[in-house]
Enzyme design. Sequence first.
Site, PDB file in Angstrom:
ATOM      1  CG  PHE A 130      -2.032  -0.993   1.153  1.00 22.21           C
ATOM      2  CD1 PHE A 130      -3.117  -0.792   0.316  1.00 22.21           C
ATOM      3  CD2 PHE A 130      -1.992  -2.144   1.926  1.00 22.21           C
ATOM      4  CE1 PHE A 130      -4.140  -1.715   0.245  1.00 22.21           C
ATOM      5  CE2 PHE A 130      -3.015  -3.074   1.859  1.00 22.21           C
ATOM      6  CZ  PHE A 130      -4.090  -2.858   1.013  1.00 22.21           C
ATOM      7  CB  VAL A 154       1.218  -0.152   5.513  1.00 22.77           C
ATOM      8  CG1 VAL A 154       0.795   1.301   5.397  1.00 22.77           C
ATOM      9  CG2 VAL A 154       0.010  -1.065   5.624  1.00 22.77           C
ATOM     10  CB  CYS A 155       4.812   2.758   2.028  1.00 23.32           C
ATOM     11  SG  CYS A 155       6.184   3.929   2.023  1.00 23.32           S
ATOM     12  CB  ILE A 156       7.407   3.157   7.211  1.00 21.60           C
ATOM     13  CG1 ILE A 156       7.437   3.866   8.559  1.00 21.60           C
ATOM     14  CG2 ILE A 156       8.716   3.410   6.447  1.00 21.60           C
ATOM     15  CD1 ILE A 156       8.351   3.249   9.574  1.00 21.60           C
ATOM     16  CB  ALA A 168       2.151   4.668   7.111  1.00 23.84           C
TER      17      ALA A 168
END
Lengths: 133, 118
Positions: free
Chosen positions: B39, B76-78, B81
């Site tokens: 994501f 999920v891409c940090i 995010a």
Amino acid sequence: MAEEIKKIMFTVRKAPHGSIYVYEGLEVKLIMAAYDADISVVFMDDGVFALKQGQDTKELGIKGFAATYGALMDYEIQKVYVDRHSMEVRGMTEADLLVIGEDEETEEPVKPQVIDAQEIAAMMAEQHNILSF
Amino acid sequence: MKIAVCIYEGPYNHEASDSAYNFIKAAIDRGHEIQGIFFYHDGVYNVTKLMEPPQDDRHIANRWSALGATGIDIVVCIAAAKRRGIVDDVLVPNVRISGLGQLTMMAIQADRMVVFGD
């Protein structure tokens, strides 16, 4: 035995500041360039605006990122192309393009390479993956 | 075939999340392997447990979580995010926050990477 180096192409097709795609897409390029992959970037459609020199986002109140394009070659991203037709229909010429680094030997400034759609298509056909931002 | 899927758009606002989900289900039914799901951009909003859609509608975050429970790696891409206030505390189970290096590995290791978004 080492695995073959995978070819990964990024296409930049959106204008740089109306949405975050191009900016966050740039972050992906910088990370992937650190890995063992054969990276190329092609700017086309409204994406060519991202390569316009002299961008100033101060009045927009957002952080600009055009300066990072000026260091693409420092990040080992050498294969940077721009679609000739997309530029022409938007009134841009090669003189409008920003500099992405300097030639290691001559220290001359290097700009993205202007190429035709047929050349882009041929390169696309060779890619393992194409990511669009 | 090993397929990686990348989703750029938020839930409900855009069909990307639904299309990706349906694609993944169909790919699995056809015997393909899902290398991972990543994501990015507003896509990070797809897996927050704070969402509470009307009961007669699909629950997008729970749907992804259920897919993650089958063993598919959902990342999920940090960076994306953090920018949007998505942290470990608000994630549904079976998804994890990690870096763009994970997307890179998916892009290299998968036979195909399919992107859903504008």
